[in-house]
Design an enzyme around this catalytic site. Sequence first.
Site, PDB file in Angstrom:
ATOM      1  N   TYR A   1       0.997  -1.417   0.046  1.00 34.61           N
ATOM      2  CA  TYR A   1       0.101  -0.081  -0.143  1.00 34.61           C
ATOM      3  C   TYR A   1       1.009   1.205   0.030  1.00 34.61           C
ATOM      4  O   TYR A   1       0.614   2.198  -0.796  1.00 34.61           O
ATOM      5  CB  TYR A   1      -0.787   0.034   1.220  1.00 34.61           C
ATOM      6  CG  TYR A   1      -2.020   1.003   0.890  1.00 34.61           C
ATOM      7  CD1 TYR A   1      -3.192   0.577   0.377  1.00 34.61           C
ATOM      8  CD2 TYR A   1      -2.102   2.308   1.851  1.00 34.61           C
ATOM      9  CE1 TYR A   1      -4.275   1.697   0.209  1.00 34.61           C
ATOM     10  CE2 TYR A   1      -3.036   3.105   1.820  1.00 34.61           C
ATOM     11  CZ  TYR A   1      -4.207   2.713   1.019  1.00 34.61           C
ATOM     12  OH  TYR A   1      -5.202   3.763   0.992  1.00 34.61           O
TER      13      TYR A   1
ATOM     14  N   HIS B   1       1.072   3.926  -3.171  1.00 38.96           N
ATOM     15  CA  HIS B   1       1.020   5.266  -2.935  1.00 38.96           C
ATOM     16  C   HIS B   1       2.127   6.352  -3.123  1.00 38.96           C
ATOM     17  O   HIS B   1       1.914   7.652  -3.196  1.00 38.96           O
ATOM     18  CB  HIS B   1       0.242   5.549  -1.670  1.00 38.96           C
ATOM     19  CG  HIS B   1      -1.184   5.229  -1.585  1.00 38.96           C
ATOM     20  ND1 HIS B   1      -1.746   3.875  -1.580  1.00 38.96           N
ATOM     21  CD2 HIS B   1      -2.407   6.120  -1.686  1.00 38.96           C
ATOM     22  CE1 HIS B   1      -3.020   4.011  -1.606  1.00 38.96           C
ATOM     23  NE2 HIS B   1      -3.413   5.308  -1.817  1.00 38.96           N
TER      24      HIS B   1
ATOM     25  N   TRP C   1      -7.916   1.924  -9.951  1.00 35.83           N
ATOM     26  CA  TRP C   1      -6.934   2.374  -8.960  1.00 35.83           C
ATOM     27  C   TRP C   1      -7.580   1.878  -7.560  1.00 35.83           C
ATOM     28  O   TRP C   1      -7.100   1.334  -6.675  1.00 35.83           O
ATOM     29  CB  TRP C   1      -6.658   3.770  -8.856  1.00 35.83           C
ATOM     30  CG  TRP C   1      -6.099   4.324  -7.526  1.00 35.83           C
ATOM     31  CD1 TRP C   1      -6.361   4.773  -6.514  1.00 35.83           C
ATOM     32  CD2 TRP C   1      -4.515   4.117  -7.374  1.00 35.83           C
ATOM     33  NE1 TRP C   1      -5.409   4.966  -5.553  1.00 35.83           N
ATOM     34  CE2 TRP C   1      -4.371   4.457  -6.097  1.00 35.83           C
ATOM     35  CE3 TRP C   1      -3.648   3.533  -8.199  1.00 35.83           C
ATOM     36  CZ2 TRP C   1      -3.047   4.578  -5.554  1.00 35.83           C
ATOM     37  CZ3 TRP C   1      -2.272   3.551  -7.400  1.00 35.83           C
ATOM     38  CH2 TRP C   1      -2.025   4.253  -6.170  1.00 35.83           C
ATOM     39  N   TRP C   2      -8.750   1.958  -7.634  1.00 41.22           N
ATOM     40  CA  TRP C   2      -9.795   1.417  -6.320  1.00 41.22           C
ATOM     41  C   TRP C   2      -9.646  -0.051  -6.283  1.00 41.22           C
ATOM     42  O   TRP C   2      -9.530  -0.818  -5.302  1.00 41.22           O
ATOM     43  CB  TRP C   2     -11.031   1.974  -6.477  1.00 41.22           C
ATOM     44  CG  TRP C   2     -11.109   3.607  -6.034  1.00 41.22           C
ATOM     45  CD1 TRP C   2     -10.069   4.253  -5.514  1.00 41.22           C
ATOM     46  CD2 TRP C   2     -12.357   4.349  -6.150  1.00 41.22           C
ATOM     47  NE1 TRP C   2     -10.616   5.559  -5.361  1.00 41.22           N
ATOM     48  CE2 TRP C   2     -11.849   5.623  -5.691  1.00 41.22           C
ATOM     49  CE3 TRP C   2     -13.776   4.124  -6.612  1.00 41.22           C
ATOM     50  CZ2 TRP C   2     -12.789   6.469  -5.717  1.00 41.22           C
ATOM     51  CZ3 TRP C   2     -14.444   5.002  -6.549  1.00 41.22           C
ATOM     52  CH2 TRP C   2     -14.135   6.392  -6.139  1.00 41.22           C
TER      53      TRP C   2
ATOM     54  N   TYR D   1      -4.455  16.793  -0.242  1.00 45.09           N
ATOM     55  CA  TYR D   1      -4.918  15.590   0.292  1.00 45.09           C
ATOM     56  C   TYR D   1      -3.768  14.798   0.736  1.00 45.09           C
ATOM     57  O   TYR D   1      -2.763  14.836   0.391  1.00 45.09           O
ATOM     58  CB  TYR D   1      -5.553  14.831  -1.125  1.00 45.09           C
ATOM     59  CG  TYR D   1      -6.127  13.473  -1.073  1.00 45.09           C
ATOM     60  CD1 TYR D   1      -6.511  13.207   0.161  1.00 45.09           C
ATOM     61  CD2 TYR D   1      -5.969  12.589  -1.877  1.00 45.09           C
ATOM     62  CE1 TYR D   1      -7.270  11.911   0.405  1.00 45.09           C
ATOM     63  CE2 TYR D   1      -6.417  11.447  -2.029  1.00 45.09           C
ATOM     64  CZ  TYR D   1      -7.163  11.032  -0.687  1.00 45.09           C
ATOM     65  OH  TYR D   1      -7.548   9.804  -0.580  1.00 45.09           O
TER      66      TYR D   1
END
Length: 109
Positions: free
Chosen positions: A18, A22, A79-80, A41
């Site tokens: 993860y 990212h 992406w999700w 963000y």
Amino acid sequence: MKRYGAVIGLDAAQIAEYTKVHAEVWPDVLKQIKNSNITNYSIFLRQPENLLFAYYEYTGQDHDADMAAMAADPVTQKWWDLCMPMQRPLDTRKDGEWWAPAHEVFHLD
């Protein structure tokens, strides 16, 4: 401008992956985030609990419409598809939520 925060769990076995994905977010995903009027963000990781906290500022006029546009974007959907299996939604989230909203109780500029 409105601020938003949300929380979700992260599979302990997926922390390295993860973090890696990212560090290399796809350019089209970043473009869609900006097109959806999201700025500043960030996603934070809290260990050992393996909780992710996301924060962003929204500068648009219709948050629901901008979030729907993001959800409809094919690249964002891919992406999700990559990220969601690594995440562990909180048991206390409401129906239809993935990330559980966190409500601001203090802010200082």
